[in-house]
Design an enzyme around this catalytic site. Structure first.
Site: not given
Ligand code: GNR
Ligand code: NI
Length: 165
Positions: A94-95, A140, A52, A136-137, A47
């Site tokens: 998270c990236l 952000h 980001q 999670h997104e 995601g």
């Molecule tokens: O690549 C991603 N893997 C992930 C694994 C578990 C819960 C959330 C994520 S999102 C993350 C990519 C990212 O940072 N998205 O904002």
């Molecule tokens: Ni993230």
């Protein structure tokens, strides 16, 4: 094809901006969505939120498919928690916080509302990994990060390690 978008890394203060609602469903929104998809695939993420890549609009791309060929786009997403007693713990990455994984507990019974790239409204009850990922997104877009769920001692340690890079 390649674009100039780079993923911001914690503790970059731009990750703390609250994103603005999308009001224009035009070609430039579509272009941004496709550029984000490219970044997400390139960095092996499931995601990515516009925040980001330093674009402060409420746009998210997700692909949780095994084959990485089922992109989903969420514009102006919102969710409602249906049952606060029901939660799910998942080891998230998270990236924007590279190299750290944290177990995070989130509600797992939500109703999701969003618009597509054309502006059409949708409502659904996500299941499984999508439930975790979309929350999670959306965090952000609110300037919130995974590290906000851990103790401040741990957060400072992560900050120190990532600041050295
Ligand atoms: O690549 C991603 N893997 C992930 C694994 C578990 C819960 C959330 C994520 S999102 C993350 C990519 C990212 O940072 N998205 O904002
Ligand atoms: Ni993230």
């Amino acid at each position: 094809m390649s674009n100039n978008l780079k993923v911001l890394k914690f503790p970059d203060p731009r990750l703390r901006k609250v994103a603005d609602p999308v009001t224009k469903f035009d070609k430039s929104l579509e272009n941004l969505a496709n550029d984000m998809l490219e970044v997400m695939y390139r960095e092996d993420g499931i995601g990515l939120a516009a925040t980001q890549v330093n674009k402060h609009v409420r746009l998210i791309v997700i692909d949780i498919s095994e084959d990485r060929n089922k992109p989903q786009f969420f514009v102006n997403p919102e969710f409602e928690i249906l049952n606060t007693d029901s939660s799910y713990t998942f080891e998230e990455g998270c990236l924007s916080v590279p190299g750290f994984n944290e177990e995070i507990t989130r509600p797992d019974n939500i109703i999701l509302k969003w618009q597509d790239l054309k502006g059409k409204s949708h409502t659904d009850r996500p299941s499984g990994l999508l439930t975790v990922c979309i929350q999670h997104e959306i965090d952000h877009l609110e300037g919130k990060l995974m590290v906000d769920y851990v103790s401040s001692i741990k957060r400072d340690r992560i900050k120190k390690k990532l600041s050295k890079k």
